[in-house]
Design a protein around this motif. Structure first.
Motif, mmCIF file in Angstrom:
data_model
loop_
_atom_site.group_PDB
_atom_site.id
_atom_site.type_symbol
_atom_site.label_atom_id
_atom_site.label_comp_id
_atom_site.label_asym_id
_atom_site.label_seq_id
_atom_site.Cartn_x
_atom_site.Cartn_y
_atom_site.Cartn_z
ATOM 1 N N TYR A 1 95.707 30.561 33.676
ATOM 2 C CA TYR A 1 96.768 31.607 33.402
ATOM 3 C C TYR A 1 97.981 30.134 32.606
ATOM 4 O O TYR A 1 98.209 31.704 31.344
ATOM 5 N N TYR A 2 97.400 29.402 32.385
ATOM 6 C CA TYR A 2 98.417 28.705 31.447
ATOM 7 C C TYR A 2 97.848 28.981 29.667
ATOM 8 O O TYR A 2 98.286 28.948 28.288
ATOM 9 N N GLN A 3 95.912 29.082 29.847
ATOM 10 C CA GLN A 3 95.716 28.978 28.691
ATOM 11 C C GLN A 3 95.172 30.863 28.131
ATOM 12 O O GLN A 3 95.812 30.753 26.918
ATOM 13 N N PHE A 4 95.981 31.251 29.323
ATOM 14 C CA PHE A 4 95.804 32.682 28.560
ATOM 15 C C PHE A 4 96.600 33.420 28.476
ATOM 16 O O PHE A 4 97.081 34.734 27.932
ATOM 17 N N VAL A 5 97.570 33.636 29.193
ATOM 18 C CA VAL A 5 99.103 34.400 29.812
ATOM 19 C C VAL A 5 100.474 33.768 29.415
ATOM 20 O O VAL A 5 100.998 34.048 28.077
ATOM 21 N N VAL A 6 100.232 32.108 29.539
ATOM 22 C CA VAL A 6 101.259 31.794 28.728
ATOM 23 C C VAL A 6 101.515 31.412 27.336
ATOM 24 O O VAL A 6 102.180 31.472 26.140
ATOM 25 N N ASN A 7 100.338 30.947 26.864
ATOM 26 C CA ASN A 7 99.246 30.982 24.811
ATOM 27 C C ASN A 7 99.429 31.840 24.570
ATOM 28 O O ASN A 7 98.889 32.372 23.820
#
Length: 84
Positions: free
Chosen positions: A78-84
């Motif tokens: 989630y952090y790698q592909f959604v937030v960034n």
């Protein structure tokens, strides 16, 4: 799920690692153990990599599977592909 399965026939050990579970570090470590020059291809050890279906046939080998907690993997995704 994809796994990299690294066989060392001399030491009779199999390491299986998921691509999102520190596989680069483990493959580099394994490469040093089997004498593979890691400066050329640190991510590939073709002479040691085999299909995951061959792991169960290697009954006399020590088999080690590296897995990652699914919840932490989800948060990381989630952090790698959604937030960034």
């Amino acid at each position: 799920m994809a796994f990299y399965c690294l066989f060392d026939d001399e030491k009779q050990i199999v390491l299986c690692v998921d691509p999102k579970c520190g596989c680069t570090t483990i493959k580099n470590w394994f490469g040093r153990i089997v004498g593979e020059p890691i400066d050329r291809h640190p991510q590939a050890i073709p002479r040691c990599m085999r299909n995951a279906s061959q792991v169960w046939a290697a009954e006399q080998y020590v088999r080690v599977w590296f897995v990652r907690d699914p919840f932490r993997r989800l948060v990381s995704f989630y952090y790698q592909f959604v937030v960034n």
